[in-house]
Design an enzyme around this catalytic site. Structure first.
Site, short mmCIF file in Angstrom:
data_model
loop_
_atom_site.label_atom_id
_atom_site.label_comp_id
_atom_site.label_asym_id
_atom_site.label_seq_id
_atom_site.Cartn_x
_atom_site.Cartn_y
_atom_site.Cartn_z
N SER A 97 43.15 42.22 45.86
CA SER A 97 42.88 43.47 46.77
C SER A 97 42.92 43.08 48.30
O SER A 97 42.87 42.04 48.61
CB SER A 97 41.50 43.99 46.60
OG SER A 97 41.18 44.94 47.68
N TYR A 109 32.96 43.09 47.29
CA TYR A 109 34.34 43.30 46.49
C TYR A 109 35.50 42.32 46.84
O TYR A 109 35.97 41.56 46.01
CB TYR A 109 34.51 44.68 46.62
CG TYR A 109 35.92 45.13 45.80
CD1 TYR A 109 36.20 44.96 44.61
CD2 TYR A 109 36.98 45.23 46.54
CE1 TYR A 109 37.51 45.06 43.57
CE2 TYR A 109 38.32 45.82 45.61
CZ TYR A 109 38.25 45.56 44.57
OH TYR A 109 39.52 45.81 43.87
#
Length: 173
Positions: free
Chosen positions: A125, A149
């Site tokens: 990501s 995350y």
């Protein structure tokens, strides 16, 4: 060729499954068996090559049967993203870190047992970078995750790179 796709019930997962079944692997053959796992597997095509493994990725019983015969590749899309990871850190760790490492461990056991070294495609990501991105992101842009995350995704990238260096997977993030 047997492949496993985690997170196959999500938006990207469903599109990838359709593409793999329809066009095969980029530069390679079509999978003869495509194993897919997610909590829900709605919207996937009916195809005799598709084997559904519904359930929670944090429970290895959901996907461990995928390794009963050699796997040639894993596309690991499943994750607990962004705000949900911040709100549910224990779940995020279980999915984003523990399940990733468990998949890599199974790949390692397969390779060390004389089976094929599987291709391991890890979906990372942009969250591995700081919130204020530089004008251009290159391979030299330092990772500085701001959220849990992003930290998990960076840790996954490092784990895949380590497993690749050791020859347990042919990994890419």
């Amino acid at each position: 060729m047997r492949w496993l796709v985690t997170g196959a019930g999500g938006f990207v997962g469903r599109a990838l499954v359709r593409r793999l079944l329809g066009q095969g692997l980029p530069g390679g053959p079509a999978p003869t068996q495509l194993l897919v796992t997610d909590r829900a597997l709605d919207g996937l095509p009916d195809d005799p090559r598709l084997v559904r493994l519904p359930g929670d990725l944090v429970d290895p019983a959901t996907w461990s049967g995928a390794f009963d015969r050699p796997l040639h590749g894993v596309v690991h899309l499943a994750s607990v993203p962004g705000g949900e990871a911040e709100a549910r850190p224990a779940l995020a760790r279980a999915v984003n870190l523990d399940a990733t490492q468990a998949l890599l461990d199974r790949c390692r056991a397969q390779a060390e047992g004389g089976g094929p070294v599987p291709r391991f495609v890890f979906a990372s990501s942009i969250a591995v970078y700081p919130p204020q991105l530089p004008p251009e992101v290159t391979d030299d842009t330092p990772a500085q995750p701001h959220l849990l995350y992003g930290l998990h995704k960076l840790t996954g990238e490092l784990a895949v790179a380590h497993a690749s260096r050791r020859g347990w997977v042919d990994g890419v993030s």
